[in-house]
Scaffold this active site. Structure first.
Site, PDB file in Angstrom:
ATOM      1  N   PHE A  36       0.829  -1.194   0.000  1.00  0.00           N
ATOM      2  CA  PHE A  36       0.000   0.000   0.000  1.00  0.00           C
ATOM      3  C   PHE A  36       0.873   1.257   0.000  1.00  0.00           C
ATOM      4  CE2 PHE A  36      -2.709   3.216   2.104  1.00  0.00           C
ATOM      5  CZ  PHE A  36      -3.698   3.276   1.136  1.00  0.00           C
ATOM      6  N   GLU A  37       1.919   1.240   0.830  1.00  0.00           N
ATOM      7  CA  GLU A  37       2.815   2.402   0.880  1.00  0.00           C
ATOM      8  C   GLU A  37       3.483   2.601  -0.482  1.00  0.00           C
ATOM      9  OE1 GLU A  37       4.186   2.138   5.559  1.00  0.00           O
ATOM     10  OE2 GLU A  37       5.105   0.835   4.100  1.00  0.00           O
ATOM     11  N   GLU A 122     -10.456 -12.782 -11.715  1.00  0.00           N
ATOM     12  CA  GLU A 122      -9.573 -13.826 -11.180  1.00  0.00           C
ATOM     13  C   GLU A 122      -8.930 -13.367  -9.888  1.00  0.00           C
ATOM     14  OE1 GLU A 122      -6.704 -14.293 -14.315  1.00  0.00           O
ATOM     15  OE2 GLU A 122      -8.304 -14.508 -15.803  1.00  0.00           O
ATOM     16  N   LYS A 124      -5.822 -12.460  -7.644  1.00  0.00           N
ATOM     17  CA  LYS A 124      -4.465 -11.981  -7.914  1.00  0.00           C
ATOM     18  C   LYS A 124      -3.546 -12.732  -6.955  1.00  0.00           C
ATOM     19  CE  LYS A 124      -1.888  -7.618  -8.218  1.00  0.00           C
ATOM     20  NZ  LYS A 124      -0.660  -8.297  -7.976  1.00  0.00           N
ATOM     21  N   GLU A 182       2.028 -17.331 -12.049  1.00  0.00           N
ATOM     22  CA  GLU A 182       2.663 -16.951 -10.796  1.00  0.00           C
ATOM     23  C   GLU A 182       3.165 -18.203 -10.085  1.00  0.00           C
ATOM     24  OE1 GLU A 182       2.275 -13.700 -10.771  1.00  0.00           O
ATOM     25  OE2 GLU A 182       2.773 -13.031  -8.753  1.00  0.00           O
ATOM     26  N   LYS A 321      -6.667  -4.028  -5.663  1.00  0.00           N
ATOM     27  CA  LYS A 321      -5.907  -4.629  -4.562  1.00  0.00           C
ATOM     28  C   LYS A 321      -6.624  -4.478  -3.231  1.00  0.00           C
ATOM     29  CE  LYS A 321      -1.354  -4.642  -4.781  1.00  0.00           C
ATOM     30  NZ  LYS A 321       0.044  -4.254  -5.009  1.00  0.00           N
ATOM     31  N   CYS A 415      19.599   4.216  27.645  1.00  0.00           N
ATOM     32  CA  CYS A 415      19.642   3.012  26.817  1.00  0.00           C
ATOM     33  C   CYS A 415      19.254   1.800  27.682  1.00  0.00           C
ATOM     34  CB  CYS A 415      21.051   2.827  26.253  1.00  0.00           C
ATOM     35  SG  CYS A 415      21.260   1.249  25.422  1.00  0.00           S
TER      36      CYS A 415
HETATM   37  S1  IVH Z   1      -2.524 -11.012 -15.729  1.00  0.00           S
HETATM   38  C1  IVH Z   1      -0.063  -8.216 -18.928  1.00  0.00           C
HETATM   39  N1  IVH Z   1      -3.605 -12.347 -13.785  1.00  0.00           N
HETATM   40  O1  IVH Z   1       0.268  -9.511 -10.579  1.00  0.00           O
HETATM   41  C2  IVH Z   1      -0.165  -8.604 -17.506  1.00  0.00           C
HETATM   42  N2  IVH Z   1      -1.562 -11.236 -13.317  1.00  0.00           N
HETATM   43  O2  IVH Z   1       0.760  -6.692  -9.976  1.00  0.00           O
HETATM   44  C3  IVH Z   1      -0.892  -9.885 -17.359  1.00  0.00           C
HETATM   45  N3  IVH Z   1      -0.707 -11.607 -11.037  1.00  0.00           N
HETATM   46  O3  IVH Z   1       2.339  -8.844 -13.296  1.00  0.00           O
HETATM   47  C4  IVH Z   1      -0.962 -10.290 -15.950  1.00  0.00           C
HETATM   48  N4  IVH Z   1      -2.333 -12.926 -10.367  1.00  0.00           N
HETATM   49  O4  IVH Z   1       2.669 -11.104 -11.911  1.00  0.00           O
HETATM   50  C5  IVH Z   1      -2.568 -11.572 -14.145  1.00  0.00           C
HETATM   51  N5  IVH Z   1      -4.687 -13.644 -12.209  1.00  0.00           N
HETATM   52  C6  IVH Z   1      -3.651 -12.866 -12.543  1.00  0.00           C
HETATM   53  C7  IVH Z   1      -2.616 -12.561 -11.649  1.00  0.00           C
HETATM   54  C8  IVH Z   1      -1.569 -11.735 -12.078  1.00  0.00           C
HETATM   55  C9  IVH Z   1      -1.187 -12.355 -10.028  1.00  0.00           C
HETATM   56  C10 IVH Z   1       0.547 -10.828 -10.941  1.00  0.00           C
HETATM   57  C11 IVH Z   1       1.346 -10.749 -12.207  1.00  0.00           C
HETATM   58  C12 IVH Z   1       1.271  -9.300 -12.567  1.00  0.00           C
HETATM   59  C13 IVH Z   1       1.180  -8.675 -11.218  1.00  0.00           C
HETATM   60  C14 IVH Z   1       0.719  -7.242 -11.258  1.00  0.00           C
END
Ligand code: IVH
Length: 694
Positions: A36-37, A122, A124, A182, A321, A415
């Site tokens: 977040f930061e 999906e 992440k 990933e 996020k 200290c």
């Molecule tokens: S699609 C063109 N789908 O999150 C980019 N990325 O913070 C296509 N990530 O670079 C990426 N889950 O490393 C996609 N279901 C998901 C994901 C995902 C994790 C990662 C990936 C991406 C990063 C971005």
């Protein structure tokens, strides 16, 4: 709103913080900022650059993805590197649902009102990105994201990850395609690994994501297999793929035996997207692995192609996020810990509470200002959050739950370790113990820093240092090098083998380059990059020790604070004495010469140069010529290799890929020309990874 002058200063600060944070995140696997930061600072930078477009530079962190390329730390690169056939980009992200709504609207407008299209929603996955290439149904190569243009070849390691098939099953797969996803470490494997590391006195990983990327870059592929990594794939690429939608492509991948998430859902509108987001915001807490958000992608591939990409992100996808999870628990007491630099940090002891897959008992309170700001009392109910670091932080107090039995904490005046009166320098948020060479915690902290991985890289940890110090065997870093085996056999549980291993590791550490030795000394404010800068400018410790404040200020990136700290360090006779003992032990206090005499190492080779190097391109060309090579401006069948620095031209990289021309990094090139200067009779380098063939 900042005026132009203020914006220039703030942009510079933000770029430095973000670049350093990127390096710590991707290369060291030791993040200092929470997501977040980091994202908030990136947004601030991006907003300022939008306001003052002429201040955008090509090297701004807003213009490229962070790089995980294995690098220069030990002087040799661990992995071969290959160009990506398609750039490997990141995703635009937001914490604000209104921006997801704006994304949906933008996509609808651009695709054309009335056209029917859908979104693939999906999870992440919070791990490290991987790109797999399958040729004729067989896993051909696995590359990390790298800098988005070139990636590290981790194929052998990936072959040891259980759910990645070496061979596809089923039918209908294209002759060649890429599938990206990933690599992540489920919580259970993460906890097991960290327990093991603590037993072995290795520093634990801050979170499953760092554990995954650290494990993927291990040198021993079999060891990777023991780490319990898993993979999920979410993006297929290739020429003329026979699919209409992203969802179809992933279903096909699944039918070929590839791991694809079953938590995906096709949504038709923002209401369905929000429903999916809300569901997983709660449900993710019960998943056995870490997720940090939701990815929303336009599902129809022709529309994806129409929407295209910016320099950094696809326009057809966005990541929403989740805010870091919080937990509410009781503050039992506060410890005041002295660190290596003497900084005193308040650390809260908490009633144990479950947070993002682990039980939290301690949390950082940063400094006395933060304690005052929170108006915190012992006995209060407090909110804890996990940032990127290992220790979670306290972010708030639930005043409505404050009882009558709470008490005001008192920040100590002396200290807690050696009793010296604490001081607080102007502009510093922290109190310091000034007794840097006499305070036991600071001495142990300095010893630990000295042997740490990025410094002298000696295999030992807290418990060893604690014992060596308590027995009076080591009082300053130079004492390590006079230890005898008999001394070590006095340590609890140490036997012949552990003692020998430690002595061998000390012996090996004598080869560490000067910049690392300088960093190891633990001079206040001299971090890794400052040490590098100083080592390359002054070339040896005597010149550095003799430098005046004014001379120090001539060095790029050295400001008054660092210059003053260096002058004070080298004024102290105890430090000079320690350095001369370290010199006598055989540590390197000089920067090696970068190039030897002219050789014919490149005789008969035609070389094309692209990108930025640590020396000017002109100088690089002179080096090629001086070592018998021929410079050429364009790639052809006659090119021996492409010498690629940072950010090589994408067209050149692509062409090198198509023509099968090897790509060589600056580091390997330097090694090659210095190997060419080998005196007669010396064996050839056995490093087979010097040349990376596409
Ligand atoms: S699609 C063109 N789908 O999150 C980019 N990325 O913070 C296509 N990530 O670079 C990426 N889950 O490393 C996609 N279901 C998901 C994901 C995902 C994790 C990662 C990936 C991406 C990063 C971005």
């Amino acid at each position: 709103m900042l005026n132009r002058e203020e914006a220039i200063i703030r942009i510079k600060q933000l770029r430095e913080t973000l670049s350093e944070s990127n390096r710590l995140y991707y290369i060291e696997n030791a993040p200092v900022l929470s997501d977040f930061e980091f994202d908030s600072l990136m947004k601030e930078l991006s907003d300022l650059e939008k306001q003052y477009p002429d201040l955008v530079t090509h090297d701004s962190p807003t213009q490229h993805v962070g790089s995980d390329l294995s690098g220069s730390r030990s002087g040799s690169r661990e992995f071969a590197q290959y160009p990506h056939r398609y750039p490997m980009l990141s995703l635009g992200n937001t914490y604000d649902i209104a921006e997801v709504e704006a994304f949906v609207e933008r996509a609808s407008k651009s695709i054309g009102n009335g056209s029917a299209f859908t979104f693939s929603c999906e999870l992440k996955f919070d791990g490290t990105a991987i790109c797999l290439t399958y040729r004729k149904g067989v896993l051909f190569r696995a590359l990390t994201r790298g800098d988005g243009t070139i990636g590290d070849d981790v194929t052998e390691n990936v072959r040891h990850i259980g759910n990645i098939p070496q061979k596809l099953s089923g039918t209908g797969f294209p002759d060649e395609f890429e599938i990206r996803g990933e690599i992540y470490m489920p919580y259970e494997a993460f906890d097991r690994l960290n327990e093991e590391r603590e037993r072995d006195e290795d520093p634990p990983f801050a979170n499953p994501r760092n554990a995954a990327s650290g494990s993927l870059k291990l040198i021993d592929p079999a060891e990777v297999g023991h780490r319990g990594l898993e993979c999920t794939l979410y993006h297929m690429l290739g020429e003329n793929l026979p699919f209409e939608t992203h969802d179809q492509a992933l279903n096909a991948a699944k039918s070929w035996g590839l791991p694809v998430s079953d938590k995906r859902r096709i949504c038709r509108n923002i209401a369905e997207i929000e429903e999916y987001i809300n569901f997983w915001d709660t449900e993710r807490k019960f998943l056995p692995f870490a997720t940090d958000g939701i990815v929303i992608k336009v599902n129809e591939l022709p529309y994806q192609r129409d929407l295209g990409y910016t320099a950094k992100f696809p326009r057809w996808a966005v990541a929403y996020k989740f805010k870091a999870e919080q937990a509410l628990t009781k503050l039992l007491s506060i410890d005041y810990q002295v660190g290596r630099t003497g900084a005193v940090t308040p650390v809260a002891n908490l009633e144990p509470v479950q947070l993002s897959g682990t039980v939290v008992k301690r949390a950082s309170l940063h400094n006395s200002d933060q304690m005052e700001l929170l108006d915190i009392r012992i006995g209060d109910y407090v909110y804890v959050e996990k940032g990127g670091e290992i220790i979670p932080k306290i972010t708030g107090v639930e005043l409505s739950k404050r009882g009558s039995d709470v008490s005001l904490p008192h920040f100590p005046e002396c200290c807690p370790d050696c009793g010296t009166v604490l001081v607080r320098d102007e502009g510093e948020a922290k109190y310091f113990c000034p007794n840097s060479d006499g305070c036991p915690t600071q001495i142990k902290g300095k010893l630990l820093h000295f042997i740490s991985r990025k410094a002298m890289n000696v295999i030992a940890g807290d418990a060893t240092v604690e014992q060596l110090f308590n027995l009076g065997l080591v009082k300053d870093p130079a004492d390590f090098y006079s230890l005898a085996k008999e001394d070590l056999l006095r340590l609890d549980g140490w036997k012949e083998r552990s003692a020998q291993r430690f002595l061998d590791s000390l012996e090996t550490s004598k080869k560490v380059t000067f910049d690392h030795v300088l960093f190891a000394l633990g001079i206040r404010y001299v971090g890794e990059s400052t040490a590098k800068e100083l080592a390359s400018y002054f070339r040896n410790i005597d010149a550095l020790a003799a430098a005046s404040r004014e001379e120090l200020l001539q060095v790029e990136d050295i400001g008054e604070v660092i210059a003053d700290s260096l002058v004070a360090y080298f004024k102290d006779a105890r430090h000079l004495d320690m350095i001369s003992r370290l010199k006598a032990a055989g540590l390197r206090f000089e920067t090696e010469h970068e190039e030897g005499p002219v050789s014919d190492a490149l005789k008969g080779k035609t070389i094309v140069i692209s990108g930025n190097f640590s020396i000017s391109r002109e100088r690089m060309k002179q080096l090629v010529a001086a070592h018998g090579g021929k410079n050429s401006g364009s790639l052809s069948g006659k090119t021996s290799f492409l010498l690629a620095g940072e950010k090589p031209g994408p067209e050149k990289m692509k062409k090198a890929g198509t023509l099968g021309i090897p790509v060589m990094s600056e580091e390997d090139f330097m090694k090659m020309i210095s190997d060419g200067n080998r005196p007669a009779g010396m064996p050839e380098s056995t490093d087979k990874k010097q040349l990376t063939l596409f």
